[in-house]
Structure formats: C-alpha cells, structure tokens
Design an enzyme around this catalytic site. Structure first.
Site, mmCIF file in Angstrom:
data_model
loop_
_atom_site.group_PDB
_atom_site.id
_atom_site.type_symbol
_atom_site.label_atom_id
_atom_site.label_comp_id
_atom_site.label_asym_id
_atom_site.label_seq_id
_atom_site.Cartn_x
_atom_site.Cartn_y
_atom_site.Cartn_z
ATOM 1 N N TYR A 8 -8.340 -11.140 -7.778
ATOM 2 C CA TYR A 8 -7.353 -11.025 -8.856
ATOM 3 C C TYR A 8 -7.233 -12.308 -9.668
ATOM 4 O O TYR A 8 -6.498 -12.348 -10.654
ATOM 5 C CB TYR A 8 -5.978 -10.687 -8.272
ATOM 6 N N ARG A 64 -1.039 -0.937 -6.168
ATOM 7 C CA ARG A 64 -1.205 -2.262 -5.541
ATOM 8 C C ARG A 64 -2.016 -3.170 -6.461
ATOM 9 O O ARG A 64 -1.667 -4.332 -6.675
ATOM 10 C CB ARG A 64 -1.884 -2.100 -4.181
ATOM 11 N N LYS A 93 -1.732 -2.838 7.489
ATOM 12 C CA LYS A 93 -3.142 -2.810 7.876
ATOM 13 C C LYS A 93 -3.466 -3.921 8.871
ATOM 14 O O LYS A 93 -4.244 -3.739 9.795
ATOM 15 C CB LYS A 93 -4.019 -2.953 6.626
ATOM 16 N N ARG A 150 0.843 -1.188 0.000
ATOM 17 C CA ARG A 150 0.000 0.000 0.000
ATOM 18 C C ARG A 150 0.885 1.247 0.000
ATOM 19 O O ARG A 150 2.031 1.203 0.440
ATOM 20 C CB ARG A 150 -0.908 0.016 1.238
ATOM 21 N N HIS A 185 -2.748 -10.517 2.780
ATOM 22 C CA HIS A 185 -4.167 -10.751 3.043
ATOM 23 C C HIS A 185 -4.340 -11.853 4.086
ATOM 24 O O HIS A 185 -3.728 -12.926 3.959
ATOM 25 C CB HIS A 185 -4.900 -11.153 1.762
ATOM 26 N N HIS A 217 -4.816 3.098 -4.348
ATOM 27 C CA HIS A 217 -4.591 1.653 -4.442
ATOM 28 C C HIS A 217 -4.245 1.185 -5.849
ATOM 29 O O HIS A 217 -4.048 -0.013 -6.068
ATOM 30 C CB HIS A 217 -5.839 0.900 -3.960
#
Length: 327
Positions: free
Chosen positions: A305, A273, A220, A197, A296, A270
C-alpha cells in the site's frame, strides 16, 4: 510397541522391532483385533530384515497426513481444513508409498493441477506439503529428508488490487442500506472504518465493543487487535451480548453488483480492507501504523500500500537526469 486409536476410528500400530533407532513399522487397521494380530505377527517375524523392509513400504502419504494432524495439525486454526486439502492432494497423486514420494511425483501433480486451479493455489499446496514433512522431521516421525525440499515455487503474478474510489463509497453504502439484510451495511462500515477482514467484522460479539473501540479476536494471525471507531458508528451497533451480525457476504456481493462496481477477480471479500488501507495512505497515514491496524506480522505485507502515499518516490521528478537540463 503401541496401538493407538485415531480420531477417524482407525487403530494405528507403531513398532520399532530393532529399537528406537532402528526401522519403524506403522500400519492402520479398522479394528483393534486386526491391529493386535498384526503386532503379534511382526514381533515373531522381526528378525527377517528383508521382509521387514517390505513391511516398511506399507506406510503411505495418507498415514503421514494423519500423524501430522494428530500430533500437530489439530492445534492449528485451519488444521482440519488443511488436512482435508492434503488428503485431497494425496488422493489425486494416488496415495503413494511415503518412502517413494518425491519431487517428480509432485511436479507431475502440479502440472495437472494448473489445468484447473491458479498458480497461487498450487504454491499454497506446495507450502502445505513442505510444512507437513518439516514438522514430522521436527517431531521425529520422519527419519528421512523432506522429499520436496529445495523445490522452487512457481512464479506468481500478484492480481490487481481492487479498492473503491471516493465517489463509489457512498454509492455502495446506499445500496447496502436498500437491501433486505439489516446487518450488511454496518459490517461494511466497520470494515471501511478499521481495515478489518469481512469475517472479523461479521463475527463480532457485544463484549468486543467498548468505549468506541472494537476488538477483533477471530483474526487470521490469532492475535486480537483493538481499533477505535467513531462515536457515531459505535452508537449504531446492536446492543446485545451475543453475536451482533448474521452471515451477510452474499448480500454484500449483490449490493456491489447493483451499484455497478466492477472489481478484479477474487477481490470481492477484501475490497473494503484494501479501500481502507489505500485511502489511509493517500491521506498521509504512516505505514507502520497501518501495519498495526491491519494486524500484519511483517511490514512486507503492508508495503503493497506504500505507493498510495502522496510523497511516494517524489524524488523521481526532482532528481531524474532531465530535471537538470535547462530547455
């Protein structure tokens, strides 16, 4: 019985006149003297149960928010920010009595909010309220049920994902190098090389770069992750111990505009990314490896994706009913 000073300077009186399993009385005062007088008064009048019921009604949603923050929220990375959002929500509703807050009140609030903000924002606010009551119940600070438990979130259409086409990447890199900001190009290249990010790259320090690898600690999910980069990129990074870069997101936005690149609304921060992840899959990358690179917690977040993979759903061409019919 207890009187505790809160982080905002107020004094909270918490009393259980009928024992720990009985009704609880909580009220906030600006001075300790007021809190002491209230405590003494309640102690004297505690046997008047009908009057006690009226006192219990003085606990409001703001009081619960303060309790949640003091006992749990302040330990969260975004705790202070979330508290501010909860207090803003409570203000719009009118800081209702805690015992009377219900689905109808929140549904009315939600309807009004949708006139100004997106469905996603409203759903996030519903998540915050749910988490507030669930945590207070776990802590034993809320004796009733979650007043909005079972309330379904609004249907939300995910926005179009913005990512750069191969021809746009060198065009953007060139524009980033033409501006006054000397950090923005390197930050963008780190994002394109690692899928991090923008804020993760921008907050890098010298100690986070070692042996052609960068370690992101301001993540995050609060879990550090280390990603290798090319020796060429590593050699170009500033050689200092403190923060490597200054704030550069505005310079990035200006460069995107100068390059004539149009992105879906809300995708600016974003886009790099998404570009990394999309091209990673287009070039034959493994979805599980991508999950680890992006950090993630759930593969579900990474699956958005998956359709970029070259072989994605190729069997649809070979196995559809028309493929077995000879012209």
């Amino acid at each position: 019985m207890s009187i505790t000073q809160q982080v905002d300077g107020y004094h909270l009186v918490e009393m259980y006149p009928f024992g720990r399993n009985g009704r609880r009385i909580r009220k906030r005062f600006s001075t300790k003297a007021e809190a002491l007088r209230f405590e003494a008064y309640i102690g004297k009048k505690a046997k008047d149960e009908g009057w006690l019921e009226e006192l219990n009604d003085t606990e409001r949603l703001n009081d619960l928010i303060e309790t949640w923050y003091n006992l749990h929220g302040q330990a969260l990375t975004d705790g202070l920010k979330r508290k501010a959002k909860l207090l803003a929500l409570s203000k719009i509703i009118g800081n209702p009595l805690a015992r009377k807050f219900n689905k109808t009140q929140f549904a009315t609030y939600r309807k009004l909010r949708l006139e100004k903000v997106s469905v996603k924002t409203v759903n996030n606010e519903q998540t915050y309220i749910n988490a507030l009551f669930n945590e207070l119940i776990r802590l034993g600070e809320w004796k009733g049920a979650n007043p909005i438990a079972g309330m379904r979130a609004l249907k939300y259409k995910a926005p179009e994902m913005g990512y750069l086409q191969p021809a746009q990447i060198p065009l953007l890199i060139k524009e980033l190098g033409n501006g006054r900001n000397k950090d923005v190009q390197l930050i963008a290249e780190i994002c394109l090389s690692t899928g991090c990010r923008w804020g993760e790259a921008e907050s890098l320090r010298g100690v986070h770069v070692h042996n052609n690898k960068v370690t992101f600690v301001n993540t995050k999910g609060n879990k550090p992750r280390t990603i290798p980069v090319s020796a060429t990129l590593a050699a170009r990074l500033p050689k200092k111990t403190g923060h490597l870069f200054g704030s550069s997101i505005k310079a990035f936005r200006h460069a995107v505009d100068r390059a004539g690149i149009n992105l879906p609304k809300g995708q600016m921060s974003h886009v790099l990314r998404h570009t990394f992840a999309s091209h990673f899959m287009m070039n034959g990358g493994n979805i599980l490896v991508l999950q680890r690179i992006l950090g993630h917690a759930s593969i579900v977040d990474t699956m958005k994706y998956s359709h970029f993979a070259p072989e994605h759903l190729e069997d649809a061409v070979k196995l559809n009913p028309l493929s077995t019919i000879t012209p």
